[in-house]
Write an enzyme that holds these catalytic residues in place. Structure first.
Site, PDB file in Angstrom:
ATOM      1  N   VAL A  17       0.837  -1.202   0.000  1.00  0.00           N
ATOM      2  CA  VAL A  17       0.000   0.000   0.000  1.00  0.00           C
ATOM      3  C   VAL A  17       0.874   1.255   0.000  1.00  0.00           C
ATOM      4  CG1 VAL A  17      -1.803   1.279   1.235  1.00  0.00           C
ATOM      5  CG2 VAL A  17      -1.821  -1.229   1.259  1.00  0.00           C
ATOM      6  N   GLU A 132     -10.361   5.402   6.471  1.00  0.00           N
ATOM      7  CA  GLU A 132     -11.228   4.839   5.425  1.00  0.00           C
ATOM      8  C   GLU A 132     -10.687   3.496   4.921  1.00  0.00           C
ATOM      9  OE1 GLU A 132     -14.328   6.201   3.862  1.00  0.00           O
ATOM     10  OE2 GLU A 132     -14.118   4.049   3.539  1.00  0.00           O
ATOM     11  N   GLY A 137     -10.817  -1.797   1.913  1.00  0.00           N
ATOM     12  CA  GLY A 137      -9.855  -1.232   0.952  1.00  0.00           C
ATOM     13  C   GLY A 137     -10.358   0.041   0.309  1.00  0.00           C
ATOM     14  N   GLY A 190      -1.649 -14.351  -5.082  1.00  0.00           N
ATOM     15  CA  GLY A 190      -1.317 -13.161  -4.292  1.00  0.00           C
ATOM     16  C   GLY A 190      -2.478 -12.614  -3.468  1.00  0.00           C
ATOM     17  N   GLU A 193      -2.311 -14.422   2.246  1.00  0.00           N
ATOM     18  CA  GLU A 193      -1.003 -14.278   2.874  1.00  0.00           C
ATOM     19  C   GLU A 193      -0.329 -15.651   2.951  1.00  0.00           C
ATOM     20  OE1 GLU A 193       0.018 -11.320   4.510  1.00  0.00           O
ATOM     21  OE2 GLU A 193      -1.792 -10.252   3.921  1.00  0.00           O
ATOM     22  N   LYS A 208     -12.837  -5.972  11.003  1.00  0.00           N
ATOM     23  CA  LYS A 208     -13.586  -5.032  10.168  1.00  0.00           C
ATOM     24  C   LYS A 208     -15.012  -4.865  10.682  1.00  0.00           C
ATOM     25  CE  LYS A 208     -10.691  -6.269   6.247  1.00  0.00           C
ATOM     26  NZ  LYS A 208     -10.544  -7.237   5.151  1.00  0.00           N
ATOM     27  N   GLY A 305      -5.620  -4.761  -1.961  1.00  0.00           N
ATOM     28  CA  GLY A 305      -4.724  -4.462  -3.074  1.00  0.00           C
ATOM     29  C   GLY A 305      -4.135  -3.073  -2.897  1.00  0.00           C
TER      30      GLY A 305
HETATM   31  N1  LIG Z   1      -2.319  -4.904   1.152  1.00  0.00           N
HETATM   32  C1  LIG Z   1      -3.612  -4.689   1.104  1.00  0.00           C
HETATM   33  O1  LIG Z   1      -4.292  -5.078   0.164  1.00  0.00           O
HETATM   34  C2  LIG Z   1      -4.299  -3.927   2.205  1.00  0.00           C
HETATM   35  C3  LIG Z   1      -5.671  -3.629   2.100  1.00  0.00           C
HETATM   36  C4  LIG Z   1      -6.309  -2.894   3.112  1.00  0.00           C
HETATM   37  C5  LIG Z   1      -5.569  -2.500   4.205  1.00  0.00           C
HETATM   38  N2  LIG Z   1      -4.252  -2.850   4.282  1.00  0.00           N
HETATM   39  C6  LIG Z   1      -3.527  -2.437   5.462  1.00  0.00           C
HETATM   40  O2  LIG Z   1      -2.458  -1.591   5.063  1.00  0.00           O
HETATM   41  C7  LIG Z   1      -1.363  -1.779   5.931  1.00  0.00           C
HETATM   42  C8  LIG Z   1      -0.128  -2.110   5.101  1.00  0.00           C
HETATM   43  O3  LIG Z   1      -0.326  -3.283   4.375  1.00  0.00           O
HETATM   44  P1  LIG Z   1       0.699  -3.730   3.232  1.00  0.00           P
HETATM   45  O4  LIG Z   1       0.057  -4.881   2.542  1.00  0.00           O
HETATM   46  O5  LIG Z   1       1.149  -2.571   2.429  1.00  0.00           O
HETATM   47  O6  LIG Z   1       1.922  -4.284   4.114  1.00  0.00           O
HETATM   48  P2  LIG Z   1       3.382  -4.659   3.599  1.00  0.00           P
HETATM   49  O7  LIG Z   1       3.442  -4.823   2.138  1.00  0.00           O
HETATM   50  O8  LIG Z   1       3.843  -5.786   4.463  1.00  0.00           O
HETATM   51  O9  LIG Z   1       4.253  -3.357   3.964  1.00  0.00           O
HETATM   52  C9  LIG Z   1       4.491  -2.969   5.272  1.00  0.00           C
HETATM   53  C10 LIG Z   1       5.477  -1.814   5.250  1.00  0.00           C
HETATM   54  O10 LIG Z   1       5.591  -1.311   6.550  1.00  0.00           O
HETATM   55  C11 LIG Z   1       6.942  -1.300   6.986  1.00  0.00           C
HETATM   56  N3  LIG Z   1       6.949  -1.654   8.397  1.00  0.00           N
HETATM   57  C12 LIG Z   1       6.358  -2.710   8.992  1.00  0.00           C
HETATM   58  N4  LIG Z   1       6.565  -2.679  10.319  1.00  0.00           N
HETATM   59  C13 LIG Z   1       7.314  -1.586  10.566  1.00  0.00           C
HETATM   60  C14 LIG Z   1       7.854  -1.027  11.731  1.00  0.00           C
HETATM   61  N5  LIG Z   1       7.707  -1.608  12.929  1.00  0.00           N
HETATM   62  N6  LIG Z   1       8.575   0.115  11.614  1.00  0.00           N
HETATM   63  C15 LIG Z   1       8.769   0.697  10.418  1.00  0.00           C
HETATM   64  N7  LIG Z   1       8.254   0.214   9.256  1.00  0.00           N
HETATM   65  C16 LIG Z   1       7.534  -0.923   9.336  1.00  0.00           C
HETATM   66  C17 LIG Z   1       7.652  -2.342   6.116  1.00  0.00           C
HETATM   67  O11 LIG Z   1       9.024  -1.977   6.026  1.00  0.00           O
HETATM   68  P3  LIG Z   1      10.045  -2.820   5.095  1.00  0.00           P
HETATM   69  O12 LIG Z   1       9.611  -2.518   3.686  1.00  0.00           O
HETATM   70  O13 LIG Z   1      11.373  -2.319   5.402  1.00  0.00           O
HETATM   71  O14 LIG Z   1       9.832  -4.258   5.467  1.00  0.00           O
HETATM   72  C18 LIG Z   1       6.885  -2.201   4.800  1.00  0.00           C
HETATM   73  O15 LIG Z   1       7.430  -1.176   4.019  1.00  0.00           O
HETATM   74  C19 LIG Z   1      -1.796  -2.852   6.927  1.00  0.00           C
HETATM   75  O16 LIG Z   1      -2.344  -2.253   8.074  1.00  0.00           O
HETATM   76  C20 LIG Z   1      -2.878  -3.588   6.180  1.00  0.00           C
HETATM   77  O17 LIG Z   1      -3.816  -4.218   7.059  1.00  0.00           O
HETATM   78  C21 LIG Z   1      -3.614  -3.520   3.319  1.00  0.00           C
END
Ligand SMILES: NC(=O)c1ccc[n+]([C@@H]2O[C@H](COP(=O)([O-])OP(=O)(O)OC[C@H]3O[C@@H](n4cnc5c(N)ncnc54)[C@H](OP(=O)(O)O)[C@@H]3O)[C@@H](O)[C@H]2O)c1
Length: 432
Positions: A17, A132, A137, A190, A193, A208, A305
């Site tokens: 994201v 939001e 999403g 993808g 998880e 949610k 996504g």
């Molecule tokens: N992916 C989705 O489709 C989606 C949809 C809705 C909501 N979300 C929410 O959006 C958020 C992010 O999801 P994502 O899928 O983008 O996760 P992600 O791909 O795993 O990315 C997480 C990012 O956060 C950084 N990070 C994690 N823990 C950290 C910490 N303690 N200190 C500093 N940086 C930290 C990581 O750093 P590094 O890059 O160095 O590892 C990475 O850049 C979550 O809350 C998730 O529930 C995601």
């Protein structure tokens, strides 16, 4: 301090994201400035590992692994958190709020568990929290509750709010593959998880639903208080029988408000084929809302996504920029009615579907009928399905009229003890 008209943004997370959020802020800087009424200046990005190769090229010097450089920087007005997980992120957000920074977050876990206390703190500090993206999403859901539906008493929420489980159930239903194969496919595509437990066991949907129920019903609902069943027990044959009866099987999150009490549950359900939730395919999410003024509202879209989620995050940021510029603070999204209590699961009323493996001999149906009758559960239909001559067993499918969950569960247990019943492999509630 940021120069007048400029909002300095600190981003926590540059993953799926975060990289989409950063790309939007960098690549569409001018357009976003026009919409916000001032520049959104991405000036710091916090990650775990700054040395990690990134697909997105960000200006040098922006990335750090030191949270203090972002949280203690007085020039940063807004923290956008897209890192995920509970700690240390909750603490980061608390620190940001305490130092007068506004927050935009996509973190359902933090908002489900700590949303009320963070929002209270934000109120005291005169800053806003927008979230939001934490539910559904890219679907405009929180803003729909918060503004468009605020004249209503929300009566019911029915949602397909986890894309992974919807994808897996869809593949099982339409292509006849089993649970493990469908899950492996979702991981390869993808959607799921590497560790899909949170999705498959229904935890993700409870986070949610906790947020939606808190906003929709004004009830203080913790995710742990929500009745929860996952999809791992659903077998291939149930999709066939459900279809024959006119239903699809979905993992649903249900919230309803009845006589000042709120019912919240996440479980697989038979959804009537004609209901809009039955049509939701693949990794899409849908939320069906009933309000006393508006009637029925259906919101559908990509519930996950990088791009859809970034759409919600950056939308929040633009909203926030406008309200900062106007000098207004958003009303807290969670305003609780202390009188609202939760309905115990035993008292929840629903219809149900049972699949019962029985000895193929006389008297079986009478014995089952007696159990249901003694538990005050009225049978709607009883059909004998497959038969196995070799071991002398047959399968019965029973649907019931509405009954309390306690009575349905007791019926299931008591039937399992009958010597004419081999097992009760399926008990699935019917969504209406
Ligand atoms: N992916 C989705 O489709 C989606 C949809 C809705 C909501 N979300 C929410 O959006 C958020 C992010 O999801 P994502 O899928 O983008 O996760 P992600 O791909 O795993 O990315 C997480 C990012 O956060 C950084 N990070 C994690 N823990 C950290 C910490 N303690 N200190 C500093 N940086 C930290 C990581 O750093 P590094 O890059 O160095 O590892 C990475 O850049 C979550 O809350 C998730 O529930 C995601």
């Amino acid at each position: 301090m940021a120069p007048p008209g400029v909002l300095n943004v600190g981003l926590i997370g540059l993953g799926t994201v975060g990289s989409q959020v950063a790309a939007r802020l960098i690549e569409r800087r001018d357009a976003l400035a026009r919409r916000s009424g001032g520049e959104l200046n991405l000036c710091r990005i916090l990650v775990r590992d700054p040395a990690k190769p990134r697909a997105l090229e960000v200006p040098p010097g922006l990335i750090t692994a030191d949270p203090d450089l972002l949280l203690d920087d007085p020039a940063i007005n807004v923290v956008v958190e897209v890192a995920g997980g509970d700690e240390p992120v909750r603490t980061f957000l608390e620190r940001a709020i305490k130092s007068g920074k506004h927050v935009v977050t996509a973190n359902k876990l933090v908002m489900a568990r700590h949303g009320p206390s963070l929002l209270e703190l934000a109120g005291e500090m005169n800053v806003d929290i927008h979230f939001e993206a934490a539910v559904g999403g890219g679907i405009p859901l929180i803003s729909t509750f918060r503004t468009d539906l605020q004249a209503n008493d929300i009566e019911r929420i029915g949602a397909i709010i986890n894309g992974t489980t919807n994808y897996v159930l869809g593949r099982m239903a339409t292509d006849g593959i089993d649970f493990q194969a469908a899950l492996a496919e979702a991981q390869a595509a993808g959607f799921a998880e590497a560790d899909p437990t949170d999705d498959i066991d229904g935890h993700d949907a409870t986070y949610k639903l906790a947020i939606m129920a808190s906003i929709g019903f004004g009830a203080r609902v913790a995710p742990e208080e929500i009745y929860r069943e996952g999809i791992a027990g659903i077998q291939q044959v149930d999709f066939r029988y459900a279809r024959e009866l006119g239903y699809e099987i979905k993992l649903v999150a249900i919230g309803s408000r009845l006589d000042g009490r709120v019912e919240v549950r996440v479980h697989p359900a038979l959804v009537p084929g004609g209901h809009p939730l039955a049509q939701v395919q693949g990794a899409y999410n849908a939320v069906f809302i009933e309000g006393d003024l508006v009637g029925q509202v259906l919101l559908v879209g990509e519930g996950a996504g990088g791009r859809p989620t970034a759409s919600a995050v950056v939308g929040d940021l633009i909203d926030l920029a406008r309200s900062i510029r106007r000098g207004v603070q958003l009303r807290s999204a969670f305003s609780f009615d202390p009188e609202v209590t939760l309905v115990p699961m035993d008292d929840v009323i629903s219809r149900a579907y049972f699949r019962i493996r029985v000895a193929d001999r006389p008297g079986v149906i009478a014995a089952i009928g007696t159990v249901f009758a003694e538990e005050q559960v009225s049978i709607s239909s009883l059909i004998q399905k497959d038969q196995w001559v070799a071991d002398g067993t047959a399968e019965l499918v029973v649907t019931t009229h509405p009954a309390s969950n306690g009575a349905l569960e007791r019926s299931r247990l008591r039937m399992g003890d009958l010597d004419t019943v081999r097992s009760v492999p399926a008990f699935i509630r019917i969504f209406e």
